[in-house]
Design a protein around this motif. Sequence first.
Motif, short mmCIF file in Angstrom:
data_model
loop_
_atom_site.label_atom_id
_atom_site.label_comp_id
_atom_site.label_asym_id
_atom_site.label_seq_id
_atom_site.Cartn_x
_atom_site.Cartn_y
_atom_site.Cartn_z
N GLU A 421 -28.24 22.51 -62.42
CA GLU A 421 -28.36 21.05 -62.37
C GLU A 421 -26.98 20.48 -62.03
OE1 GLU A 421 -31.54 21.22 -66.10
OE2 GLU A 421 -29.47 20.53 -66.39
N VAL A 422 -26.83 20.00 -60.81
CA VAL A 422 -25.54 19.53 -60.31
C VAL A 422 -25.48 18.01 -60.41
CG1 VAL A 422 -24.06 19.39 -58.27
CG2 VAL A 422 -25.28 21.52 -58.78
N CYS A 423 -24.48 17.51 -61.12
CA CYS A 423 -24.33 16.07 -61.39
C CYS A 423 -22.97 15.61 -60.87
CB CYS A 423 -24.47 15.79 -62.88
SG CYS A 423 -25.93 16.51 -63.67
N LEU A 424 -22.90 15.31 -59.58
CA LEU A 424 -21.60 15.06 -58.95
C LEU A 424 -20.89 13.85 -59.53
CD1 LEU A 424 -23.51 16.37 -56.47
CD2 LEU A 424 -21.33 16.12 -55.30
N ALA A 425 -21.58 12.71 -59.58
CA ALA A 425 -20.92 11.49 -60.04
C ALA A 425 -20.43 11.64 -61.48
CB ALA A 425 -21.88 10.30 -59.92
N SER A 426 -21.25 12.26 -62.31
CA SER A 426 -20.86 12.50 -63.70
C SER A 426 -19.63 13.40 -63.77
CB SER A 426 -22.02 13.14 -64.46
OG SER A 426 -21.62 13.58 -65.74
N ASN A 427 -19.64 14.48 -63.00
CA ASN A 427 -18.51 15.41 -63.01
C ASN A 427 -17.22 14.74 -62.55
OD1 ASN A 427 -20.57 18.19 -61.83
ND2 ASN A 427 -20.30 17.38 -63.89
N GLN A 428 -17.35 13.78 -61.63
CA GLN A 428 -16.15 13.10 -61.16
C GLN A 428 -15.65 12.06 -62.16
OE1 GLN A 428 -16.17 10.15 -57.89
NE2 GLN A 428 -14.82 11.56 -56.80
N LEU A 436 -14.81 15.43 -54.62
CA LEU A 436 -16.12 16.10 -54.60
C LEU A 436 -16.31 17.00 -53.39
CD1 LEU A 436 -18.30 13.18 -55.98
CD2 LEU A 436 -17.56 15.24 -57.18
N ARG A 437 -15.41 16.95 -52.44
CA ARG A 437 -15.46 17.93 -51.35
C ARG A 437 -15.20 19.33 -51.88
NH1 ARG A 437 -11.43 14.69 -47.37
NH2 ARG A 437 -10.38 14.52 -49.40
N SER A 438 -14.56 19.41 -53.05
CA SER A 438 -14.24 20.70 -53.67
C SER A 438 -15.21 21.06 -54.79
CB SER A 438 -12.81 20.67 -54.23
OG SER A 438 -11.88 20.36 -53.22
N HIS A 439 -16.28 20.31 -54.94
CA HIS A 439 -17.25 20.59 -56.00
C HIS A 439 -17.95 21.93 -55.73
CE1 HIS A 439 -20.67 20.20 -58.70
NE2 HIS A 439 -20.08 19.15 -59.27
N PRO A 440 -18.09 22.79 -56.75
CA PRO A 440 -18.67 24.12 -56.50
C PRO A 440 -20.16 24.10 -56.19
CG PRO A 440 -18.29 23.80 -58.85
CD PRO A 440 -17.64 22.64 -58.15
N GLY A 441 -20.83 22.96 -56.37
CA GLY A 441 -22.26 22.91 -56.11
C GLY A 441 -22.63 23.36 -54.70
N ILE A 442 -21.80 23.02 -53.72
CA ILE A 442 -22.11 23.42 -52.34
C ILE A 442 -21.99 24.93 -52.18
CG2 ILE A 442 -19.72 22.98 -51.58
CD1 ILE A 442 -22.99 22.69 -49.51
#
Length: 628
Positions: A421-428, A436-442
Amino acid sequence: MNLLFIISILFCLFFSNIILLPLPFNQYAYMLAREQIRQHDRGVQAQNNLNSKEKVVNLYLELLQAKEYINTKNYFYPSRPIETELENIIKSSFYQFLTLLPKGGNLHIHEFQVLDRKLLLESIKNSPEYDLLYICDQNDCIKNKYHLRYYKDNVPSGWTKVKDSNWTISDIIKKTTLTGILNELKTPIYSTDTEGRWNVANQYGVFNFYDDLIRYNVTRFNYMKLVLDQALDENIQLLEFRRGFFGKLFYFDANGLRIPINESEELDLLLKFKQDYILKNPKFIDFIFLIYSTRQLSKEQIKIDINNLINLQRTYPDFIRGYDMVGEEDQGHTILFHSDSLMNAFNYSKTSNESFDLFFHAGETNWPENHLPSNYGDGVSTFENIYDALVLRTRRIGHGLSLAKRPDMYEYIRERQIAIEVCLASNQILGYVADLRSHPGIVYHRSGIPIVLASDDPGSFGYNQLTIDFYLATMAWGLNLADLKQFAWNSIQYSSLLDDRKTEGFRKWENQWNLFIDSSYTLACNQTFPNVIMNISDILPSYGPYDRSINVTLFGSGFEIAICKSIICKFGEKETNGIFLDINEIICPTPSIHNDLSTVPISIVINNETFQSGLNYKFVSSLSVIDD
């Protein structure tokens, strides 16, 4: 040669993922090698799974995305703190387009942190409950200043009636959402100061803001309707709410006293509400609950919670679907600490006829795996929650950021089809991933690990639902329509719905998806580009065999004028049908037989208009390719 060695070589050749490439000793071989890599990459990205209409919509998405890149390249939103860029994102035309995309489900949301607080407060302002609404605006009236409660009488000191005060909805939001608070701080908190951001959220009661309001039964169901309506507005059809235990609902009697509603009554009311809502909104799939405890609790309390949950789940097996532990992972007990009680939950899950599973927050940390950030003294690092979540057969992993450091575990997770479950805005906003270009989700996605995009606590952070996360992922990771379609599909496939409900869910989502594709296809095909000039800047290869057809790639700009139009490639006077690959590339197959060895000009014809490239292609007699 040793037979075992030969067998091992053959096994590697046939069953490995290694791409065998020709050596690029000439341009033709170079092109073949490059195309093999690209075809492999497209396969990983699932682009080949799009139908003809979807491919056109993908080009349209790519065009909108490219415009957004151009408009934001000097202040790229996913690389900047979301608290400063939120309004700009929501105003963008690309964000507005993504609201139309059927996203399937939102599988990682905390029930009372979902809704944009402005919507709830405006709803209360236009209701009789506004007369009961009070705000704590003194330091000593409650633990968290700027809290809201309902009172009919006996109002404690320090509480101010909102209706009779100077408080506006905008002022309240600034004081009670994390984006509002961060923007108002005199001393900014660094974008990677996770502990500092959590401390501010807890200090201001960001996650407790709705508590008392939504415990009141009238507001409770108004809130739920707003949540579901807003979900449908953003084309979200399934919600899996994480929440604490039921039984805290109340109503006011004639004397203004709070009368409690027990958990069974509350669940029965919610079931009736759900049935009525789906009857009126048939495209909505479902909402269900995953019950949680906070990880800071004692072993004894977690044991009690799980026993209570098991008893409740037996009564409502279709409604209560799992268990989790929540709270700041770096500052709470580990899964290992509570493993005895969690084994009880696991054992129950194996006897529940697949109606109950474990879904763990795990790896929501950016600390090294040998670091022990918790004050609880459990003796193991936050990272190891990943281990214990896997041991307990978690169905999904919430966040999973630290997993990026252990790619050796990817195969295990892939094989067991455990979704992240990837939550980009929360993680930022909580300081885990600043850019977020470096987020591991991708990386997880491209590695074949199923991921779902989810929003965590959007209302508490200061926005609504899920489109924000789709925007951030699409822009930061350069996603295409196939990726977004996969995420939506994943959200139903890896949901906790029972199989029959899942089948129905796919049917409802596919209906909405097809409507979206049809309408977007029309938008794409009705575009005009009066100020766009096509330019063909290069071709690869610039020569090839005369006696068979190969693909020649045309690179350039302005190719968007060919969306929904036929493309004819001309090699001199001979014509072939072109293929629109993306807004910067067109594929032109060479004629299958060319009678002579010659050099000819390349041009393309779009709707009877010819565009000269100014470049030539040479037909040659023979070409060699050497395998690596």
